[in-house]
Scaffold this active site. Structure first.
Site, PDB file in Angstrom:
ATOM      1  N   ASP A  18       0.824  -1.219   0.000  1.00 48.13           N
ATOM      2  CA  ASP A  18       0.000   0.000   0.000  1.00 48.13           C
ATOM      3  C   ASP A  18       0.858   1.268   0.000  1.00 48.13           C
ATOM      4  OD1 ASP A  18      -2.299   1.462   0.026  1.00 48.13           O
ATOM      5  OD2 ASP A  18      -2.717   1.168   2.157  1.00 48.13           O
ATOM      6  N   GLY A  19       0.330   2.311  -0.623  1.00 47.13           N
ATOM      7  CA  GLY A  19       0.975   3.628  -0.553  1.00 47.13           C
ATOM      8  C   GLY A  19       1.620   4.098  -1.844  1.00 47.13           C
ATOM      9  N   TRP A  23       2.948   7.942  -2.442  1.00 50.04           N
ATOM     10  CA  TRP A  23       4.378   8.112  -2.745  1.00 50.04           C
ATOM     11  C   TRP A  23       4.524   9.020  -3.974  1.00 50.04           C
ATOM     12  CZ3 TRP A  23       7.566   7.178  -6.905  1.00 50.04           C
ATOM     13  CH2 TRP A  23       8.951   7.128  -6.651  1.00 50.04           C
ATOM     14  N   HIS A  35       3.106   3.280  -8.878  1.00 50.10           N
ATOM     15  CA  HIS A  35       2.981   1.836  -9.150  1.00 50.10           C
ATOM     16  C   HIS A  35       4.255   1.311  -9.807  1.00 50.10           C
ATOM     17  CE1 HIS A  35      -1.073   1.976  -7.789  1.00 50.10           C
ATOM     18  NE2 HIS A  35      -1.544   2.649  -8.825  1.00 50.10           N
ATOM     19  N   GLU A  65     -11.973  -4.864  -5.696  1.00 52.37           N
ATOM     20  CA  GLU A  65     -12.475  -3.494  -5.540  1.00 52.37           C
ATOM     21  C   GLU A  65     -11.715  -2.492  -6.424  1.00 52.37           C
ATOM     22  OE1 GLU A  65     -11.619  -5.402  -2.800  1.00 52.37           O
ATOM     23  OE2 GLU A  65     -13.634  -5.817  -2.006  1.00 52.37           O
ATOM     24  N   ASN A  66     -10.485  -2.848  -6.841  1.00 49.11           N
ATOM     25  CA  ASN A  66      -9.658  -1.906  -7.603  1.00 49.11           C
ATOM     26  C   ASN A  66     -10.200  -1.599  -9.009  1.00 49.11           C
ATOM     27  OD1 ASN A  66      -6.482  -3.036  -6.210  1.00 49.11           O
ATOM     28  ND2 ASN A  66      -7.749  -1.291  -5.623  1.00 49.11           N
ATOM     29  N   ARG A 192      -5.386  -2.037   8.329  1.00 51.13           N
ATOM     30  CA  ARG A 192      -6.589  -2.745   7.873  1.00 51.13           C
ATOM     31  C   ARG A 192      -6.181  -4.006   7.116  1.00 51.13           C
ATOM     32  NH1 ARG A 192      -7.902   2.511   6.257  1.00 51.13           N
ATOM     33  NH2 ARG A 192      -6.971   2.180   4.202  1.00 51.13           N
ATOM     34  N   LEU A 193      -7.158  -4.936   6.982  1.00 53.54           N
ATOM     35  CA  LEU A 193      -6.913  -6.131   6.157  1.00 53.54           C
ATOM     36  C   LEU A 193      -7.409  -5.954   4.729  1.00 53.54           C
ATOM     37  CD1 LEU A 193      -7.672  -9.283   8.351  1.00 53.54           C
ATOM     38  CD2 LEU A 193      -5.467  -8.381   7.617  1.00 53.54           C
ATOM     39  N   GLU A 205       0.734 -13.636  11.950  1.00 50.33           N
ATOM     40  CA  GLU A 205       1.287 -12.496  12.674  1.00 50.33           C
ATOM     41  C   GLU A 205       1.154 -11.291  11.745  1.00 50.33           C
ATOM     42  OE1 GLU A 205       2.427 -12.459  15.807  1.00 50.33           O
ATOM     43  OE2 GLU A 205       1.842 -14.568  15.936  1.00 50.33           O
TER      44      GLU A 205
HETATM   45  C1  FPP Z   1      -1.860   0.095  -3.445  1.00 51.38           C
HETATM   46  O1  FPP Z   1      -1.393   1.414  -3.448  1.00 51.38           O
HETATM   47  C2  FPP Z   1      -1.272  -0.658  -4.541  1.00 51.38           C
HETATM   48  C3  FPP Z   1      -1.957  -1.211  -5.585  1.00 51.38           C
HETATM   49  C4  FPP Z   1      -3.422  -1.116  -5.707  1.00 51.38           C
HETATM   50  C5  FPP Z   1      -1.292  -1.919  -6.669  1.00 51.38           C
HETATM   51  C6  FPP Z   1      -0.061  -2.683  -6.346  1.00 51.38           C
HETATM   52  C7  FPP Z   1       0.722  -2.835  -7.587  1.00 51.38           C
HETATM   53  C8  FPP Z   1       2.061  -2.762  -7.687  1.00 51.38           C
HETATM   54  C9  FPP Z   1       2.980  -2.662  -6.536  1.00 51.38           C
HETATM   55  C10 FPP Z   1       2.696  -2.724  -9.027  1.00 51.38           C
HETATM   56  C11 FPP Z   1       2.994  -3.908  -9.767  1.00 51.38           C
HETATM   57  C12 FPP Z   1       2.820  -5.233  -9.154  1.00 51.38           C
HETATM   58  C13 FPP Z   1       3.225  -6.343  -9.772  1.00 51.38           C
HETATM   59  C14 FPP Z   1       3.068  -7.655  -9.149  1.00 51.38           C
HETATM   60  C15 FPP Z   1       3.852  -6.249 -11.097  1.00 51.38           C
HETATM   61  P1  FPP Z   1      -2.424   2.599  -3.660  1.00 51.38           P
HETATM   62  O2  FPP Z   1      -2.467   2.915  -5.105  1.00 51.38           O
HETATM   63  O3  FPP Z   1      -3.749   2.240  -3.062  1.00 51.38           O
HETATM   64  O4  FPP Z   1      -1.740   3.753  -2.855  1.00 51.38           O
HETATM   65  P2  FPP Z   1      -2.454   4.933  -2.072  1.00 51.38           P
HETATM   66  O5  FPP Z   1      -3.235   4.308  -0.957  1.00 51.38           O
HETATM   67  O6  FPP Z   1      -1.307   5.747  -1.587  1.00 51.38           O
HETATM   68  O7  FPP Z   1      -3.310   5.656  -3.068  1.00 51.38           O
END
Ligand code: FPP
Length: 239
Positions: A18-19, A23, A35, A65-66, A192-193, A205
């Site tokens: 997350d994040g 970032w 990402h 949900e994404n 959160r989960l 854990e």
């Molecule tokens: C959550 O951060 C992250 C995601 C929804 C996507 C995770 C994807 C990657 C790390 C990239 C590629 C992965 C692979 C396996 C190639 P967020 O966008 O919700 O961050 P925020 O809460 O700061 O908005």
């Protein structure tokens, strides 16, 4: 019944990465850049797991949900997935790591499905470790689909309701043979989960780090492992 464990290294780590968006915002970039940087942390996490002897790594790469995110962001994440497969397949082969997916792979663009299926097929005999991508994954969706499968078996007269056990539920999840995660890591300070592996995380854990996922690199990973090694896991038992 789970046994008390004295193992210092988790067999299975699950990560909520997350994040990425925050970032990017902090640096004045578009979310997609976050990402992209996150994909680099993914490579680091895989390497750290390999070095530490962690056998299973599950990454929450895209939740059910994404899909409601802006079209351009979803497309960029799918593109990152294509690139990730292209650039990292050889490492899976070199290290004898099996790629698997947990989630509704059928929801992804067809070319991504095809490519993932190809890599999964090409790596299915490897047993040095498993990299599991949670894609279009939701814990409640997984459990709902498991209940539907079980209901069909009951309806067909193959399964008496009174013989349904916890094991029956486990056996009808997406990846029944994968052991439950020992350690769940979430970055970015959120506690959160978020619908991640709801059944499988029952005894895990939990480890939370304030660091945003693109900044979560080897020292942070080592800290999480060290923290885990000091935990006492009792599984409901006493000392
Ligand atoms: C959550 O951060 C992250 C995601 C929804 C996507 C995770 C994807 C990657 C790390 C990239 C590629 C992965 C692979 C396996 C190639 P967020 O966008 O919700 O961050 P925020 O809460 O700061 O908005």
């Amino acid at each position: 019944m789970k046994q008390k464990t004295t193992l210092r290294t988790p067999r299975h780590i699950a990560i909520i990465m997350d994040g990425n968006g925050r970032w990017a915002k902090k640096q004045g970039f578009a979310r997609v850049k976050g990402h992209e940087a996150g994909a680099e942390s993914v490579r680091t996490a895989i390497r750290c797991c390999r070095n530490a002897g962690v056998q299973y790594l599950t990454l929450y790469a895209f939740s059910v949900e994404n899909w409601v995110r802006p079209k351009a962001e979803v497309a960029a994440l799918m593109q990152l997935l294509r690139r990730f497969l292209k650039n990292n397949e050889h490492e899976l082969h070199e290290n004898q790591v099996r790629l698997r997916v947990s989630g509704r792979l059928q929801d992804l663009p067809e070319d991504v499905q095809r490519e993932i299926n190809r890599v999964m097929e090409a790596t299915k005999h490897y047993d040095a470790g498993q990299l599991i991508l949670a894609l279009s994954y939701g814990g409640r969706t997984e459990l709902t689909e498991a209940m539907q499968k079980i209901a069909r078996q009951v309806k067909a007269g193959e399964l008496p309701p009174e013989s349904i056990t916890e094991e029956t539920i486990t056996q009808n999840l997406y990846l029944p043979d994968v052991p439950d995660p020992d350690l769940m890591i979430r970055t970015s300070g959120e506690l959160r989960l978020s619908n991640f592996l709801l059944w499988q995380l029952s005894y895990a854990e939990l480890y939370f780090d304030d660091v945003l996922w693109p900044d979560f690199r080897e020292p942070h990973f080592q800290k999480a492992l060290e923290n885990y090694s000091k935990r006492k896991r009792r599984f409901g038992d006493i000392e």
